[in-house]
Design a protein around this motif. Structure first.
Motif, PDB file in Angstrom:
ATOM      1  N   ARG A   1       8.608   9.736  15.163  1.00  0.00           N
ATOM      2  CA  ARG A   1       7.325   9.428  15.813  1.00  0.00           C
ATOM      3  C   ARG A   1       6.148   9.317  14.854  1.00  0.00           C
ATOM      4  O   ARG A   1       5.020   9.641  15.188  1.00  0.00           O
ATOM      5  N   GLY A   2       6.390   8.889  13.621  1.00  0.00           N
ATOM      6  CA  GLY A   2       5.319   8.637  12.678  1.00  0.00           C
ATOM      7  C   GLY A   2       5.007   9.749  11.711  1.00  0.00           C
ATOM      8  O   GLY A   2       4.073   9.633  10.931  1.00  0.00           O
ATOM      9  N   ALA A   3       5.779  10.830  11.713  1.00  0.00           N
ATOM     10  CA  ALA A   3       5.526  11.927  10.763  1.00  0.00           C
ATOM     11  C   ALA A   3       5.885  11.500   9.345  1.00  0.00           C
ATOM     12  O   ALA A   3       5.157  11.815   8.401  1.00  0.00           O
ATOM     13  N   THR A   4       6.992  10.777   9.168  1.00  0.00           N
ATOM     14  CA  THR A   4       7.407  10.248   7.864  1.00  0.00           C
ATOM     15  C   THR A   4       7.892   8.823   8.054  1.00  0.00           C
ATOM     16  O   THR A   4       8.357   8.456   9.138  1.00  0.00           O
ATOM     17  N   PHE A   5       7.779   8.015   6.997  1.00  0.00           N
ATOM     18  CA  PHE A   5       8.211   6.620   7.044  1.00  0.00           C
ATOM     19  C   PHE A   5       9.191   6.334   5.910  1.00  0.00           C
ATOM     20  O   PHE A   5       9.133   6.962   4.855  1.00  0.00           O
ATOM     21  N   CYS A   6      10.072   5.351   6.136  1.00  0.00           N
ATOM     22  CA  CYS A   6      11.045   4.949   5.121  1.00  0.00           C
ATOM     23  C   CYS A   6      10.365   4.056   4.075  1.00  0.00           C
ATOM     24  O   CYS A   6       9.182   3.740   4.176  1.00  0.00           O
ATOM     25  N   THR A   7      11.132   3.639   3.073  1.00  0.00           N
ATOM     26  CA  THR A   7      10.639   2.709   2.056  1.00  0.00           C
ATOM     27  C   THR A   7      10.382   1.348   2.707  1.00  0.00           C
ATOM     28  O   THR A   7      11.242   0.834   3.422  1.00  0.00           O
ATOM     29  N   PRO A   8       9.213   0.746   2.490  1.00  0.00           N
ATOM     30  CA  PRO A   8       8.895  -0.538   3.125  1.00  0.00           C
ATOM     31  C   PRO A   8       9.830  -1.664   2.683  1.00  0.00           C
ATOM     32  O   PRO A   8      10.251  -1.722   1.531  1.00  0.00           O
ATOM     33  N   GLN A   9      10.134  -2.557   3.636  1.00  0.00           N
ATOM     34  CA  GLN A   9      10.887  -3.779   3.373  1.00  0.00           C
ATOM     35  C   GLN A   9       9.882  -4.922   3.358  1.00  0.00           C
ATOM     36  O   GLN A   9       9.067  -5.046   4.265  1.00  0.00           O
ATOM     37  N   SER A  10       9.947  -5.772   2.342  1.00  0.00           N
ATOM     38  CA  SER A  10       8.988  -6.864   2.199  1.00  0.00           C
ATOM     39  C   SER A  10       9.526  -8.145   2.844  1.00  0.00           C
ATOM     40  O   SER A  10      10.689  -8.501   2.669  1.00  0.00           O
ATOM     41  N   LEU A  11       8.658  -8.833   3.597  1.00  0.00           N
ATOM     42  CA  LEU A  11       8.997 -10.108   4.220  1.00  0.00           C
ATOM     43  C   LEU A  11       8.029 -11.173   3.718  1.00  0.00           C
ATOM     44  O   LEU A  11       6.815 -10.994   3.784  1.00  0.00           O
ATOM     45  N   SER A  12       8.548 -12.294   3.237  1.00  0.00           N
ATOM     46  CA  SER A  12       7.710 -13.397   2.782  1.00  0.00           C
ATOM     47  C   SER A  12       7.156 -14.155   3.980  1.00  0.00           C
ATOM     48  O   SER A  12       7.872 -14.428   4.940  1.00  0.00           O
TER      49      SER A  12
END
Length: 77
Positions: free
Chosen positions: A20-31
């Motif tokens: 529920r937003g306490a921690t986030f994963c590594t971002p994935q980049s989209l072109s």
């Protein structure tokens, strides 16, 4: 799937949280592509309950987020 306008060759980062937003994963980049409307997509995001998605980007011009769409398949037990 993300519906964005006029990416200008930029990218958007997508990350998510399974708590529920306490921690986030590594971002994935989209072109976002160079011109016009684009529909960048991420596939196979896994299984989670109470998942929260976050989109971030930096744009020097006019970039508009017009919508985000999720295709959900129910889990059968």
């Amino acid at each position: 799937m993300v519906d964005m306008q006029d990416g200008g060759g930029q990218s958007v980062d997508v990350d998510w949280s399974d708590d529920r937003g306490a921690t986030f994963c590594t971002p994935q980049s989209l072109s976002l592509g160079v011109t016009g409307n684009t529909w960048p997509s991420l596939w196979r995001l896994g299984l989670a309950r109470d998942r929260v998605y976050r989109l971030t980007w930096q744009a020097s011009g006019n970039t508009a987020l017009m919508g985000a769409f999720l295709a959900i398949d129910p889990v059968r037990t």
